[in-house]
Motif scaffolding. Structure first.
Motif, PDB file in Angstrom:
ATOM      1  N   GLU A 134      12.336   6.208   7.277  1.00 32.30           N
ATOM      2  CA  GLU A 134      12.055   7.375   6.455  1.00 32.30           C
ATOM      3  C   GLU A 134      11.094   7.029   5.326  1.00 32.30           C
ATOM      4  N   ALA A 135      10.434   8.072   4.812  1.00 30.40           N
ATOM      5  CA  ALA A 135       9.522   7.888   3.689  1.00 30.40           C
ATOM      6  C   ALA A 135      10.301   7.513   2.434  1.00 30.40           C
ATOM      7  N   TYR A 136       9.724   6.601   1.650  1.00 26.99           N
ATOM      8  CA  TYR A 136      10.381   6.127   0.423  1.00 26.99           C
ATOM      9  C   TYR A 136       9.309   6.011  -0.657  1.00 26.99           C
ATOM     10  N   ALA A 137       9.470   6.786  -1.723  1.00 23.15           N
ATOM     11  CA  ALA A 137       8.447   6.859  -2.765  1.00 23.15           C
ATOM     12  C   ALA A 137       8.512   5.643  -3.683  1.00 23.15           C
ATOM     13  N   ASP A 154       8.094   5.602  -6.876  1.00 28.59           N
ATOM     14  CA  ASP A 154       8.893   5.928  -8.064  1.00 28.59           C
ATOM     15  C   ASP A 154      10.389   5.799  -7.771  1.00 28.59           C
ATOM     16  N   GLN A 155      10.788   6.171  -6.550  1.00 29.26           N
ATOM     17  CA  GLN A 155      12.190   6.035  -6.167  1.00 29.26           C
ATOM     18  C   GLN A 155      12.566   4.565  -6.051  1.00 29.26           C
ATOM     19  N   TRP A 156      11.636   3.751  -5.555  1.00 30.69           N
ATOM     20  CA  TRP A 156      11.865   2.305  -5.469  1.00 30.69           C
ATOM     21  C   TRP A 156      12.151   1.733  -6.867  1.00 30.69           C
ATOM     22  N   ARG A 157      11.325   2.122  -7.829  1.00 27.48           N
ATOM     23  CA  ARG A 157      11.532   1.643  -9.202  1.00 27.48           C
ATOM     24  C   ARG A 157      12.877   2.118  -9.759  1.00 27.48           C
ATOM     25  N   ALA A 158      13.166   3.408  -9.550  1.00 26.52           N
ATOM     26  CA  ALA A 158      14.400   3.982 -10.101  1.00 26.52           C
ATOM     27  C   ALA A 158      15.637   3.350  -9.460  1.00 26.52           C
ATOM     28  N   ASP A 159      15.607   3.171  -8.155  1.00 27.01           N
ATOM     29  CA  ASP A 159      16.757   2.603  -7.449  1.00 27.01           C
ATOM     30  C   ASP A 159      16.975   1.141  -7.812  1.00 27.01           C
ATOM     31  N   ALA A 160      15.880   0.413  -8.054  1.00 26.95           N
ATOM     32  CA  ALA A 160      16.010  -0.987  -8.468  1.00 26.95           C
ATOM     33  C   ALA A 160      16.643  -1.080  -9.859  1.00 26.95           C
ATOM     34  N   LYS A 161      16.225  -0.189 -10.754  1.00 23.71           N
ATOM     35  CA  LYS A 161      16.758  -0.216 -12.120  1.00 23.71           C
ATOM     36  C   LYS A 161      18.207   0.239 -12.192  1.00 23.71           C
ATOM     37  N   SER A 162      18.563   1.209 -11.330  1.00 26.86           N
ATOM     38  CA  SER A 162      19.934   1.734 -11.363  1.00 26.86           C
ATOM     39  C   SER A 162      20.924   0.833 -10.636  1.00 26.86           C
ATOM     40  N   GLY A 163      20.411  -0.034  -9.778  1.00 29.46           N
ATOM     41  CA  GLY A 163      21.289  -0.882  -8.991  1.00 29.46           C
ATOM     42  C   GLY A 163      21.588  -0.333  -7.611  1.00 29.46           C
ATOM     43  N   LYS A 164      21.093   0.871  -7.315  1.00 28.22           N
ATOM     44  CA  LYS A 164      21.303   1.438  -5.983  1.00 28.22           C
ATOM     45  C   LYS A 164      20.605   0.589  -4.935  1.00 28.22           C
ATOM     46  N   LEU A 165      19.400   0.129  -5.272  1.00 26.14           N
ATOM     47  CA  LEU A 165      18.668  -0.757  -4.368  1.00 26.14           C
ATOM     48  C   LEU A 165      19.094  -2.189  -4.638  1.00 26.14           C
ATOM     49  N   PHE A 204       0.832  -1.209   0.000  1.00 21.50           N
ATOM     50  CA  PHE A 204       0.000   0.000   0.000  1.00 21.50           C
ATOM     51  C   PHE A 204       0.865   1.258   0.000  1.00 21.50           C
ATOM     52  N   LEU A 205       0.307   2.308  -0.608  1.00 17.63           N
ATOM     53  CA  LEU A 205       0.927   3.626  -0.606  1.00 17.63           C
ATOM     54  C   LEU A 205       0.180   4.526   0.366  1.00 17.63           C
ATOM     55  N   ASP A 206       0.780   5.675   0.692  1.00 18.39           N
ATOM     56  CA  ASP A 206       0.137   6.575   1.653  1.00 18.39           C
ATOM     57  C   ASP A 206      -1.181   7.107   1.106  1.00 18.39           C
ATOM     58  N   ALA A 207      -2.083   7.473   2.014  1.00 15.09           N
ATOM     59  CA  ALA A 207      -3.438   7.865   1.635  1.00 15.09           C
ATOM     60  C   ALA A 207      -3.537   9.300   1.127  1.00 15.09           C
TER      61      ALA A 207
END
Length: 358
Positions: A280-283, A285-296, A223-226
């Motif tokens: 901390e809050a984690y968006a 879109d950031q999850w997707r970007a970090d997974a694709k870049s290898g940061k995550l 779930f995402l924030d309301a």
């Protein structure tokens, strides 16, 4: 407060042969032990009638408050069989803080020592039901409002009970990577609501989204924030962690999510190992970007039932993202082994989390 539990063993116990057959493949939450612990509350008597007796149906009036206004809370913890035959409980004192949920739901406050005594008494009488190996005895303490009335007010009467279910792995096949569906149509909780409370209504509200996840071939929903529909909160029944390329971890902050005991334990174990852990809050879109870049590098879900489950794929209407190539990562699996070894008494308990059931 001290209550003496009246122990009434069942007159029709499960035979050793039948119990062994059930323990061979218990699944999760389908098989139950012979007994239950019960304590009652009323405004005039307070907490009273503490007992352990045969597991049986409750006599509930059709106008019982829980059936109409959902005053209900619960916890979940496990009893583990050690190699030496002893039995461990993991952090029951933390589960005993059920009063935090009770306070938010305007319910009676159960004393911590009564909670722990009810759990221990049930484990003692039904210890033969604890599976060996990686199995455990899942304990479900819960409280319901049973005053008979139809007015909208807090109930004046409650039943607290503990039931037990021998369990295997929460996910079929054990801790293999799970797939997650991002819910964009439903939210789980909002600020000021009951998101941080272990009440049945939260789970009922998640079932539609969970069904949507299953329909898209996923194991769980996230779930995402309301408010902004951007920030990751938690899964349908578990907290979530992220592992980055610098070795640090992050997890969504408390407030609208459950303050999971497994979540808190992971934070402590990771910090013990010198890892930075941020709440901390984690968006998304950031999850997707970090997974694709290898940061995550990894993501995993955690909770009492599942312990730790690596997240291998994130699916949504916007497309799919693989985490760590869809494989379980070393941080998640390392933390899982460390936690499980503590629970089963196979390694040191640096935080005094284990309670030995005599």
């Amino acid at each position: 407060m001290t209550l003496t539990f009246d122990i009434k063993p069942t007159t029709n116990p499960t035979s050793d042969q039948e119990r062994a057959a059930k323990l061979a493949n218990p699944g999760f939450g389908r098989v139950f032990t012979d007994h239950m612990a019960v304590v009652q509350f009323s405004q005039d008597k307070g907490w009273h009638s503490a007992r352990v007796e045969s597991r049986a149906n409750f006599p509930l009036d059709p106008a019982a408050a829980v059936l109409h206004y959902a005053q209900e809370i619960f916890e979940g913890l496990k009893a583990y069989k050690r190699d030496d035959g002893g039995v461990n409980l993991f952090r029951p004192d933390a589960n005993a803080q059920i009063w935090n949920s009770a306070e938010r739901m305007a319910m009676a406050q159960l004393p911590q020592n009564v909670f722990i005594e009810a759990v221990e008494q049930l484990v003692r009488i039904d210890r033969a039901w604890i599976p060996g190996g990686e199995g455990s005895l899942y304990l479900r303490p819960f409280m319901i409002a049973n005053e008979v009335f139809l007015g909208v007010k807090p109930s004046a009467e409650y039943i607290f009970a503990v039931i037990a279910s021998p369990v295997g792995s929460y996910f079929k096949g054990g801790p293999a990577p799970v797939s997650i569906w991002v819910s964009e149509n439903y939210t789980r909780a909002a600020v000021g609501g009951t998101g941080g409370v272990k009440c049945g209504g939260n789970y009922a509200a998640s079932l539609k989204a969970q069904a949507e996840a299953i329909a898209h071939g996923c194991d769980q929903v996230v779930f995402l924030d309301a408010i902004e529909r951007r920030y990751v909160e938690e899964l349908g029944g578990m907290n979530v962690f992220f592992v980055f390329d610098d070795g640090s971890l992050s997890t969504p902050p408390l407030g609208t999510i459950l303050p999971g005991i497994t979540r808190d334990s992971i934070i402590k174990l990771a910090r013990d190992a010198g890892r930075e852990v941020r709440e901390e809050a984690y968006a998304i879109d950031q999850w997707r970007a970090d997974a694709k870049s290898g940061k995550l590098k990894e993501a995993f879900a955690c909770g009492t039932a599942a312990v730790i489950s690596p997240i291998g794929k994130v699916r949504s209407a916007s497309g799919d993202v693989l985490i760590n190539g869809g494989e379980a990562g070393p941080v998640a699996m390392g933390l899982r082994k460390q936690l499980v070894d503590i629970q089963y008494g196979r390694s040191a308990d640096p935080h005094n989390w284990i309670r030995d059931v005599k």
